[in-house]
Write a protein that holds these residues in place. Sequence first.
Motif, PDB file in Angstrom:
ATOM      1  N   PRO A 111     -32.062  19.566  37.864  1.00  0.00           N
ATOM      2  CA  PRO A 111     -30.897  19.563  36.963  1.00  0.00           C
ATOM      3  C   PRO A 111     -30.446  20.971  36.563  1.00  0.00           C
ATOM      4  O   PRO A 111     -29.249  21.216  36.418  1.00  0.00           O
ATOM      5  CB  PRO A 111     -31.396  18.778  35.744  1.00  0.00           C
ATOM      6  CG  PRO A 111     -32.450  17.881  36.295  1.00  0.00           C
ATOM      7  CD  PRO A 111     -33.122  18.681  37.371  1.00  0.00           C
ATOM      8  N   TRP A 112     -31.371  21.889  36.401  1.00  0.00           N
ATOM      9  CA  TRP A 112     -31.007  23.255  36.019  1.00  0.00           C
ATOM     10  C   TRP A 112     -30.502  24.046  37.230  1.00  0.00           C
ATOM     11  O   TRP A 112     -29.600  24.843  37.098  1.00  0.00           O
ATOM     12  CB  TRP A 112     -32.196  23.960  35.372  1.00  0.00           C
ATOM     13  CG  TRP A 112     -32.504  23.364  34.034  1.00  0.00           C
ATOM     14  CD1 TRP A 112     -31.899  23.679  32.849  1.00  0.00           C
ATOM     15  CD2 TRP A 112     -33.438  22.326  33.753  1.00  0.00           C
ATOM     16  NE1 TRP A 112     -32.424  22.899  31.840  1.00  0.00           N
ATOM     17  CE2 TRP A 112     -33.374  22.057  32.364  1.00  0.00           C
ATOM     18  CE3 TRP A 112     -34.330  21.593  34.523  1.00  0.00           C
ATOM     19  CZ2 TRP A 112     -34.164  21.101  31.738  1.00  0.00           C
ATOM     20  CZ3 TRP A 112     -35.125  20.636  33.904  1.00  0.00           C
ATOM     21  CH2 TRP A 112     -35.023  20.400  32.530  1.00  0.00           C
ATOM     22  N   ILE A 113     -31.089  23.785  38.379  1.00  0.00           N
ATOM     23  CA  ILE A 113     -30.670  24.512  39.576  1.00  0.00           C
ATOM     24  C   ILE A 113     -29.306  24.029  40.061  1.00  0.00           C
ATOM     25  O   ILE A 113     -28.454  24.830  40.444  1.00  0.00           O
ATOM     26  CB  ILE A 113     -31.736  24.381  40.692  1.00  0.00           C
ATOM     27  CG1 ILE A 113     -33.023  25.098  40.245  1.00  0.00           C
ATOM     28  CG2 ILE A 113     -31.229  24.947  42.012  1.00  0.00           C
ATOM     29  CD1 ILE A 113     -34.202  24.881  41.142  1.00  0.00           C
ATOM     30  N   GLN A 115     -27.266  19.484  33.593  1.00  0.00           N
ATOM     31  CA  GLN A 115     -28.006  19.308  32.355  1.00  0.00           C
ATOM     32  C   GLN A 115     -27.208  18.457  31.370  1.00  0.00           C
ATOM     33  O   GLN A 115     -26.001  18.437  31.409  1.00  0.00           O
ATOM     34  CB  GLN A 115     -28.315  20.652  31.671  1.00  0.00           C
ATOM     35  CG  GLN A 115     -28.955  21.694  32.507  1.00  0.00           C
ATOM     36  CD  GLN A 115     -27.941  22.623  33.149  1.00  0.00           C
ATOM     37  OE1 GLN A 115     -27.075  22.171  33.867  1.00  0.00           O
ATOM     38  NE2 GLN A 115     -28.062  23.912  32.920  1.00  0.00           N
ATOM     39  N   GLY A 116     -27.950  17.808  30.465  1.00  0.00           N
ATOM     40  CA  GLY A 116     -27.306  17.065  29.392  1.00  0.00           C
ATOM     41  C   GLY A 116     -26.707  15.740  29.812  1.00  0.00           C
ATOM     42  O   GLY A 116     -25.837  15.219  29.136  1.00  0.00           O
ATOM     43  N   THR A 117     -27.175  15.196  30.908  1.00  0.00           N
ATOM     44  CA  THR A 117     -26.642  13.919  31.398  1.00  0.00           C
ATOM     45  C   THR A 117     -27.772  12.908  31.558  1.00  0.00           C
ATOM     46  O   THR A 117     -28.950  13.258  31.510  1.00  0.00           O
ATOM     47  CB  THR A 117     -25.952  14.104  32.762  1.00  0.00           C
ATOM     48  OG1 THR A 117     -26.940  14.523  33.714  1.00  0.00           O
ATOM     49  CG2 THR A 117     -24.831  15.139  32.706  1.00  0.00           C
ATOM     50  N   HIS A 130     -33.998  12.424  36.435  1.00  0.00           N
ATOM     51  CA  HIS A 130     -34.640  13.390  37.324  1.00  0.00           C
ATOM     52  C   HIS A 130     -35.879  14.024  36.676  1.00  0.00           C
ATOM     53  O   HIS A 130     -36.917  14.161  37.323  1.00  0.00           O
ATOM     54  CB  HIS A 130     -33.653  14.491  37.726  1.00  0.00           C
ATOM     55  CG  HIS A 130     -32.752  14.114  38.848  1.00  0.00           C
ATOM     56  ND1 HIS A 130     -31.669  13.286  38.679  1.00  0.00           N
ATOM     57  CD2 HIS A 130     -32.770  14.449  40.160  1.00  0.00           C
ATOM     58  CE1 HIS A 130     -31.050  13.131  39.836  1.00  0.00           C
ATOM     59  NE2 HIS A 130     -31.705  13.833  40.757  1.00  0.00           N
ATOM     60  N   VAL A 131     -35.769  14.412  35.416  1.00  0.00           N
ATOM     61  CA  VAL A 131     -36.888  15.069  34.744  1.00  0.00           C
ATOM     62  C   VAL A 131     -38.064  14.108  34.564  1.00  0.00           C
ATOM     63  O   VAL A 131     -39.210  14.455  34.870  1.00  0.00           O
ATOM     64  CB  VAL A 131     -36.436  15.662  33.387  1.00  0.00           C
ATOM     65  CG1 VAL A 131     -37.627  16.111  32.548  1.00  0.00           C
ATOM     66  CG2 VAL A 131     -35.489  16.828  33.619  1.00  0.00           C
TER      67      VAL A 131
END
Length: 119
Positions: free
Chosen positions: A76-78, A82-84, A90-91
């Motif tokens: 998500p960061w790559i 983020q924030g979804t 995913h995390v």
Amino acid sequence: MENWSNAKLCDVANLVLGAILFVSPWMFSFDAGKVSQNATIAGLVIAILAIAALAAFAIWEEWLNLIVGLWTLVSPWILGFQGTTAMTVHVVIGAAVAVLAAIEIWIMTQNPPRLTTGR
């Protein structure tokens, strides 16, 4: 033998997690594009590696599952989503797959399965 059974349970759990990640774009209505492609591909790879490990265990399968789990965790960061809901999926799944793969690697290095009956 108990360690071998625990390793198989980890593989079954990873198979289920891979399947959930694979269908998550449809379950949670992710946006089309890189987010859903990432979930589909990562889920498919996790599931295939889990099936391969269930069919014939090899430690390299667990190392690959650890890598794919870690990728899923940080993607998500790559990839910038983020924030979804997709990030949460995913995390959580990436962390679970990575932890299960690490546990399985640890189990198998502590007491590798014996291929003979031990007579």
